[in-house]
Design a protein around this motif. Structure first.
Motif, short mmCIF file in Angstrom:
data_model
loop_
_atom_site.label_atom_id
_atom_site.label_comp_id
_atom_site.label_asym_id
_atom_site.label_seq_id
_atom_site.Cartn_x
_atom_site.Cartn_y
_atom_site.Cartn_z
N GLN A 1 0.94 -1.06 -0.11
CA GLN A 1 -0.11 -0.13 -0.02
C GLN A 1 0.96 1.29 0.13
O GLN A 1 1.93 1.32 0.81
N GLN A 2 0.70 1.90 -0.98
CA GLN A 2 1.53 3.43 -1.10
C GLN A 2 1.12 4.51 -0.31
O GLN A 2 1.71 5.17 0.19
N ILE A 3 -0.22 4.38 0.13
CA ILE A 3 -0.80 5.53 1.06
C ILE A 3 -0.39 4.98 2.43
O ILE A 3 -0.73 3.95 2.89
N LYS A 4 0.64 5.93 2.90
CA LYS A 4 1.16 5.61 4.23
C LYS A 4 0.42 6.42 5.41
O LYS A 4 0.63 6.13 6.44
N ALA A 5 -0.24 7.45 5.04
CA ALA A 5 -1.11 8.21 6.07
C ALA A 5 -2.26 8.90 5.44
O ALA A 5 -2.48 9.21 4.31
N ALA A 6 -3.16 9.11 6.38
CA ALA A 6 -4.38 9.87 5.91
C ALA A 6 -5.24 10.59 7.09
O ALA A 6 -4.80 10.31 8.36
N TRP B 1 -6.61 1.43 8.78
CA TRP B 1 -5.80 0.63 9.44
C TRP B 1 -5.91 -0.71 9.40
O TRP B 1 -4.93 -1.30 9.09
N GLY B 2 -7.12 -1.31 9.83
CA GLY B 2 -7.25 -2.57 9.84
C GLY B 2 -6.95 -3.39 8.56
O GLY B 2 -6.45 -4.68 8.49
N GLN B 3 -7.29 -2.79 7.35
CA GLN B 3 -7.12 -3.47 6.11
C GLN B 3 -5.81 -3.01 5.57
O GLN B 3 -5.16 -4.07 4.93
N HIS B 4 -5.31 -1.82 5.52
CA HIS B 4 -3.97 -1.44 4.91
C HIS B 4 -2.88 -0.92 5.84
O HIS B 4 -1.92 -0.66 5.20
N LYS B 5 -3.08 -0.92 6.91
CA LYS B 5 -2.00 -0.33 8.01
C LYS B 5 -1.57 1.08 7.70
O LYS B 5 -0.42 1.55 7.66
N ILE B 6 -2.66 1.93 7.19
CA ILE B 6 -2.64 3.36 6.89
C ILE B 6 -2.63 4.04 8.06
O ILE B 6 -3.44 3.85 8.94
N LEU B 7 -1.70 5.12 8.53
CA LEU B 7 -1.49 5.58 9.66
C LEU B 7 -2.76 6.70 9.50
O LEU B 7 -2.48 7.74 9.05
N ALA B 8 -4.08 6.47 9.93
CA ALA B 8 -5.24 7.21 9.54
C ALA B 8 -5.62 7.80 10.63
O ALA B 8 -5.99 7.23 11.80
N PHE B 9 -6.16 9.13 10.62
CA PHE B 9 -6.64 9.83 11.64
C PHE B 9 -8.03 10.43 11.13
O PHE B 9 -8.28 10.47 9.79
#
Length: 421
Positions: A300-305, A371-379
């Motif tokens: 996954q290229q998206i690292k944060a959101a 986060w649960g699916q892609h481990k994106i640092l999501a807020f």
């Protein structure tokens, strides 16, 4: 905001970027707006996560929470009485219909536009025009693609900002999305502000550093049908959901832990209705497909959101479906990173940092799925205001847009930095 607002847009093709296949809208009955029928706004003092979750599960809706834990709650008379019977102290503030009438003013604006005094907000067509003009003005660093189609067939546009915008570079990607909930129009302005800041200010060394070393994705309106409906009469409707049947809460329709934990409703009339199944709303499905498309070579290229909402001035991190900090899918080290970054961002904008479930339990939301699916640092950011306000909290005057969007500049910069960590 953008100086060229309401001018005709120049359309520029995004070379090298492929539009995703649209999600086809189905045929269904016109949604029924029952938000103002026999409903009132109440204040409830001394709430906590458990009590606010209980309020939401009753069919009433927590609209916002003040720093001293006073909740604004929208409920029917019957729901209010049921809550009182359970020991809640509800004080009626206003009828929903009266609140909307006061906020709308005596004279409606032209159909399809915001009420008088709020002309600084962008309706759907104006939002698209601003994105098109951004691409036309900055073709080397900005391109517009599509996440798909809404239920009523509107495009869900996505703006990409990067120094070699037509090339899929091996750089950390960051996603900013707004307006999952229709009436939260300030969030669309937040996304447009980010777009303007990282294009018009490209000559600024700090901005250039971010643009040259990140791929930034911006989605100003995830729910364009609901947002358009909320203002199409020239007066606010207090509408939250999409326009599919009685409306689905797009941010309860995502596939991770969908319907698991009492954090969404199975009643189509409720404001937090989760849909018939995960991904049943075209808008959530389009977001899923777009984010999944950013998996390149298995990574996954998206690292944060950040998913922007209103209101209560909060910085939230996963998980929402459980009050546990450490659980399946979340180690102590991972939680500590969320808390560290979330607190650092909150220190810049004055918001309150906390785990999402501290507000109330939710399930099927984008934060947990990312986060649960892609481990994106999501807020999730809950924007201005912080002091309650009932329905008015969703409709701050247009003259606060510049202040309240710029208020998040430093937090956005922190997330862009953290995406490369």
């Amino acid at each position: 905001m953008f100086s060229s607002r309401r001018k005709a847009a120049l359309v520029a093709a995004a070379a090298g970027l492929v539009l995703l296949a649209p999600v086809q809208a189905g045929l269904a009955a016109e949604p029924t707006d029952t938000s103002a029928q026999d409903r009132a706004v109440y204040t409830v003092p001394n709430t906590d996560s458990a009590s606010r979750t209980e309020i939401n599960r009753s069919g009433a809706e927590v609209l916002g929470v003040t720093k001293d834990q006073v909740a604004s709650v929208e409920a029917t008379a019957a729901e209010a009485e049921q809550l009182r019977a359970r020991g809640f102290q509800l004080t009626e503030q206003t009828k929903v219909a009266d609140a909307l009438q006061r906020r709308n003013g005596a004279q409606p604006k032209a159909p399809g536009d915001f009420p008088p005094g709020d002309e600084a907000y962008h309706n759907y067509d104006e939002m698209v025009a601003e994105l098109d003009k951004t691409v036309a003005d900055h073709p080397d660093i900005a391109a517009k693609v599509s996440a798909g189609k809404s239920f009523e067939g509107r495009d869900i546009p996505v703006l990409k900002i990067s120094d070699n915008v037509a090339t899929d570079e091996d750089e950390p990607e960051v996603l900013f999305d707004c307006n999952q909930h229709a009436r939260e129009h300030l969030t669309t302005e937040m996304c447009l502000h980010i777009a303007q800041r990282f294009t018009d200010n490209y000559s600024d060394p700090a901005v250039k550093e971010s643009v040259d070393n990140r791929e930034i994705w911006i989605i100003p309106s995830v729910n364009p049908d609901g947002s358009s409906y909320d203002v199409e009469s020239g007066q606010y409707q207090g509408w939250r959901k999409n326009r599919q049947d009685q409306g689905t809460d797009v941010n309860r329709n995502w596939g991770f832990m969908w319907g698991c934990c009492g954090g969404a409703s199975d009643d189509p009339a409720d404001e937090t209705y989760r849909g018939t199944e995960a991904w049943s709303s075209p808008e959530a499905a389009a977001m899923r497909d777009f984010i999944n498309s950013r998996v390149v070579g298995g990574t996954q290229q998206i690292k944060a959101a950040v998913d922007f909402h209103t209101y209560s001035e909060l910085v939230l991190w996963p998980f929402g479906h459980t009050s546990d900090q450490v659980t399946e899918g979340m180690t102590q080290q991972e939680y500590d990173r969320f808390a560290r970054v979330g607190t650092e961002m909150a220190d810049t904008n004055g918001y309150t940092p906390q785990q999402s479930s501290e507000l109330y339990v939710t399930d099927g939301d984008s934060l947990d799925w990312m986060w649960g699916q892609h481990k994106i640092l999501a807020f999730t950011f809950e924007m201005y205001p912080s002091n309650g306000g009932g329905l008015d909290g969703f409709y701050p005057p247009g003259d606060v847009i510049e202040r309240e969007t710029a208020r998040n500049d430093a937090a956005v910069d922190i997330l862009l930095r953290e995406a490369g960590a």
